[in-house]
Design a protein around this motif. Structure first.
Motif, PDB file in Angstrom:
ATOM      1  N   THR A  11      26.527  57.871  25.787  1.00 20.55           N
ATOM      2  CA  THR A  11      26.181  58.611  27.003  1.00 20.55           C
ATOM      3  C   THR A  11      27.346  58.692  27.979  1.00 20.55           C
ATOM      4  OG1 THR A  11      25.303  56.607  27.986  1.00 20.55           O
ATOM      5  CG2 THR A  11      23.736  58.020  26.889  1.00 20.55           C
ATOM      6  N   ILE A  12      28.194  57.671  27.997  1.00 26.26           N
ATOM      7  CA  ILE A  12      29.329  57.667  28.917  1.00 26.26           C
ATOM      8  C   ILE A  12      30.334  56.636  28.416  1.00 26.26           C
ATOM      9  CG2 ILE A  12      28.253  55.970  30.495  1.00 26.26           C
ATOM     10  CD1 ILE A  12      29.584  57.534  32.830  1.00 26.26           C
ATOM     11  N   ALA A  13      31.601  56.846  28.763  1.00 29.23           N
ATOM     12  CA  ALA A  13      32.634  55.870  28.404  1.00 29.23           C
ATOM     13  C   ALA A  13      33.564  55.707  29.587  1.00 29.23           C
ATOM     14  CB  ALA A  13      33.398  56.348  27.169  1.00 29.23           C
ATOM     15  N   TYR A  14      34.124  54.513  29.716  1.00 29.60           N
ATOM     16  CA  TYR A  14      35.049  54.255  30.822  1.00 29.60           C
ATOM     17  C   TYR A  14      36.275  53.514  30.306  1.00 29.60           C
ATOM     18  CZ  TYR A  14      37.248  52.398  34.944  1.00 29.60           C
ATOM     19  OH  TYR A  14      38.198  52.089  35.894  1.00 29.60           O
ATOM     20  N   GLY A  15      37.462  54.002  30.677  1.00 30.62           N
ATOM     21  CA  GLY A  15      38.685  53.389  30.179  1.00 30.62           C
ATOM     22  C   GLY A  15      39.679  53.048  31.267  1.00 30.62           C
ATOM     23  N   VAL A  16      40.379  51.958  31.060  1.00 35.11           N
ATOM     24  CA  VAL A  16      41.463  51.525  31.937  1.00 35.11           C
ATOM     25  C   VAL A  16      42.424  50.701  31.086  1.00 35.11           C
ATOM     26  CG1 VAL A  16      39.915  49.642  32.682  1.00 35.11           C
ATOM     27  CG2 VAL A  16      42.044  50.005  33.886  1.00 35.11           C
ATOM     28  N   SER A  17      43.731  50.851  31.374  1.00 33.09           N
ATOM     29  CA  SER A  17      44.734  50.071  30.647  1.00 33.09           C
ATOM     30  C   SER A  17      44.579  50.268  29.138  1.00 33.09           C
ATOM     31  CB  SER A  17      44.625  48.595  31.063  1.00 33.09           C
ATOM     32  OG  SER A  17      45.561  47.788  30.405  1.00 33.09           O
ATOM     33  N   ASP A  18      44.479  49.187  28.362  1.00 37.82           N
ATOM     34  CA  ASP A  18      44.350  49.317  26.905  1.00 37.82           C
ATOM     35  C   ASP A  18      42.919  49.099  26.442  1.00 37.82           C
ATOM     36  OD1 ASP A  18      44.138  46.593  27.331  1.00 37.82           O
ATOM     37  OD2 ASP A  18      45.312  46.043  25.570  1.00 37.82           O
TER      38      ASP A  18
ATOM     39  N   ASP B 255      38.034  45.967  38.537  1.00 36.93           N
ATOM     40  CA  ASP B 255      39.157  45.317  37.851  1.00 36.93           C
ATOM     41  C   ASP B 255      40.368  46.258  37.804  1.00 36.93           C
ATOM     42  OD1 ASP B 255      39.451  42.715  36.502  1.00 36.93           O
ATOM     43  OD2 ASP B 255      40.141  43.949  34.804  1.00 36.93           O
ATOM     44  N   CYS B 256      40.089  47.521  37.496  1.00 35.13           N
ATOM     45  CA  CYS B 256      41.149  48.536  37.470  1.00 35.13           C
ATOM     46  C   CYS B 256      41.831  48.598  38.829  1.00 35.13           C
ATOM     47  CB  CYS B 256      40.547  49.897  37.109  1.00 35.13           C
ATOM     48  SG  CYS B 256      41.667  51.293  37.333  1.00 35.13           S
ATOM     49  N   HIS B 257      41.038  48.663  39.882  1.00 36.68           N
ATOM     50  CA  HIS B 257      41.580  48.771  41.245  1.00 36.68           C
ATOM     51  C   HIS B 257      42.414  47.541  41.611  1.00 36.68           C
ATOM     52  CE1 HIS B 257      41.921  49.258  45.521  1.00 36.68           C
ATOM     53  NE2 HIS B 257      41.327  48.080  45.683  1.00 36.68           N
ATOM     54  N   ILE B 258      41.863  46.366  41.379  1.00 37.21           N
ATOM     55  CA  ILE B 258      42.554  45.122  41.757  1.00 37.21           C
ATOM     56  C   ILE B 258      43.875  45.002  40.996  1.00 37.21           C
ATOM     57  CG2 ILE B 258      42.436  42.589  41.624  1.00 37.21           C
ATOM     58  CD1 ILE B 258      39.287  43.014  41.975  1.00 37.21           C
ATOM     59  N   ASN B 259      43.831  45.221  39.680  1.00 28.00           N
ATOM     60  CA  ASN B 259      45.049  45.110  38.867  1.00 28.00           C
ATOM     61  C   ASN B 259      46.071  46.164  39.252  1.00 28.00           C
ATOM     62  OD1 ASN B 259      44.132  42.941  37.367  1.00 28.00           O
ATOM     63  ND2 ASN B 259      43.227  44.245  35.782  1.00 28.00           N
TER      64      ASN B 259
END
Ligand code: ATP
Ligand code: ATP
Ligand code: MG
Ligand code: MG
Ligand code: MG
Ligand code: MG
Ligand code: MG
Length: 278
Positions: free
Chosen positions: A69-76, A151-155
Motif C-alpha cells: 500500500t505504501i513504501a518509505y525510504g531513507v539512506s540505504d 530518524d531521517c530528519h535527525i540523521n
C-alpha cells in the motif's frame, strides 16, 4: 518426487505465518553501505544518484507487488507496508521477506547503470537484508512510519552540519564530531546558518524528508474526511465482496505509482489519501 521415502523431511519446516489482521512492514537495509559509499564515491552527506537507485528499485517492487500500500525510504533502507487484510504467500514471513529482498536487490542492480553510468558495479555486488514486523493498529503503523521519517530528519540534520564543518569549514572528522557533541537541533541550524549561510529548511526535500512511494488517486479534501482512528474502526475488508476486492485490486494495479518527498508524520498526508490505509 511425490511420496518418496524422503518426503518426511518436509515436516522439519517451521511455520512462520504472520499474525493475521495486522499491518505487515518489510524493511530492507543495504549491507555494508558505509563501504559502498567509499567504493563508489558517494557524495557526502547525500548522494542523489544513490537515492535515485533506491527509489527506482522500490518503485519496481511496488509495481510488482500490488498488495503493497505504501513504501518509505531513507539512506540505504526501504520499508514496504502490506495491508492488514493482505494474504499474500499466506502471510508466511520467510516467503514475504525473501521475495521483497530479492526483487529489490535485482532491481537495484538492474537500475544502477542508469544512475551511475561512469561507475559500473564490481564484486561484491550490493545486497540487502530484510525483516518483517506486524503492527496491529493504524496508530502503530503510522508511528512506525513517523519513527523512520524522524530518524531521517535527525540523521540528515546531523550529517549536513557535520559535512559542512568538514567540507566547507576545513575541520577534520574528529573536530567536526567534537563541535557537534551535545548540540540540539537549534544549535545545528545555527551553526549551518551563521558559519555557512545554509538555511537547513532550503535543503532538498528528498534529503530532509526521505521518499514515499504510493499509488496516486484523486486527493481528498481533508476537512471532509474521517480521522485515522475512525478509519481503523470502520475498515472491515472482510465484509467486502469478492468482486469488490477484485475491482479494488484492478484499480490499484492500474494507478500511477509516484515517488514523493512529503511529511508523513502529520495527519495531512494520510487524510488527503484515505485509500492508502482504508
Ligand atoms: P549494515 O550492513 O549493518 O546495514 P551499513 O554500513 O550499511 O551496515 P547503515 O547503518 O545501514 O550501515 O548505514 C548506511 C550508511 O550508508 C550510512 O553511513 C549512510 O550515511 C550511508 N548512505 C546510504 N545512502 C547514502 C547516500 N545516498 N548518500 C550518502 N551516504 C549514504
Ligand atoms: P512459485 O512462485 O510458487 O515458486 P513457480 O512457477 O516458480 O511458482 P515452482 O514449483 O517453483 O513454481 O516450479 C518451477 C517451474 O519451472 C517448474 O515447472 C519447473 O519445471 C520449471 N523450471 C525450472 N527450472 C527449469 C529449467 N532449467 N528448465 C526447464 N524448466 C524449468
Ligand atoms: Mg543494518
Ligand atoms: Mg545498511
Ligand atoms: Mg541503513
Ligand atoms: Mg521451485
Ligand atoms: Mg518457483
Amino acid at each position: 518426487m511425490a511420496n518418496s521415502k524422503f518426503e518426511y523431511v518436509r515436516e522439519f519446516e517451521q511455520p512462520d505465518y504472520l499474525l493475521r489482521n495486522t499491518w505487515i512492514v518489510v524493511r530492507v537495509d543495504g549491507r555494508a553501505f558505509t563501504k559502498m559509499c567509499a567504493r563508489y564515491g558517494f557524495e557526502k552527506p547525500n548522494d542523489r544518484r544513490a537515492l535515485d537507485v533506491m527509489n527506482a528499485a522500490a518503485k519496481a517492487v511496488v509495481t510488482d507487488l500490488p498488495e503493497i500500500t505504501i513504501a518509505y525510504g531513507v539512506s540505504d533502507e526501504y520499508s514496504f507496508v502490506f495491508h492488514k487484510s493482505c494474504n499474500i504467500f499466506e502471510r508466511r514471513a520467510s516467503k514475504l521477506v525473501s521475495t521483497i529482498v530479492s526483487t529489490f536487490t535485482a532491481n537495484y542492480i538492474h537500475c544502477w547503470p542508469s544512475f551511475f553510468p561512469d561507475a559500473p558495479l564490481s564484486f561484491p555486488l550490493p545486497t540487502f537484508d530484510g525483516r518483517a514486523v506486524c503492527y496491529p493498529t493504524i496508530q502503530n503503523l503510522r508511528d512506525y512510519m513517523s519513527w523512520r521519517q524522524a530518524d531521517c530528519h535527525i540523521n540528515n540534520l546531523y550529517n549536513t552540519a557535520f559535512w559542512s564543518l568538514v567540507q566547507l569549514g576545513g575541520l577534520d572528522n574528529k573536530e567536526a564530531e567534537k563541535t557537534l557533541a551535545g548540540t540540539l537541533a537549534a544549535d545545528k541550524n545555527e551553526i549551518l546558518f551563521s558559519r555557512f549561510k545554509i538555511n537547513y529548511n532550503n535543503e532538498p526535500e528528498i534529503f530532509r524528508k526521505g521518499s514515499v512511494v504510493f499509488r496516486d488517486y484523486e486527493l481528498v479534501d481533508p476537512a471532509s474526511h474521517k480521522t485515522a482512528e475512525t478509519m481503523d474502526a470502520l475498515a472491515e475488508p472482510a465484509q467486502q465482496s469478492k468482486t469488490q476486492n477484485e475491482n479494488d485490486k484492478k484499480r490499484r494495479s492500474k494507478a500511477r505509482i509516484v515517488v514523493e518527498h512529503l511529511d508523513i508524520i502529520r495527519d495531512d498526508f494520510w487524510h488527503r489519501r484515505p485509500w492508502i490505509l482504508s
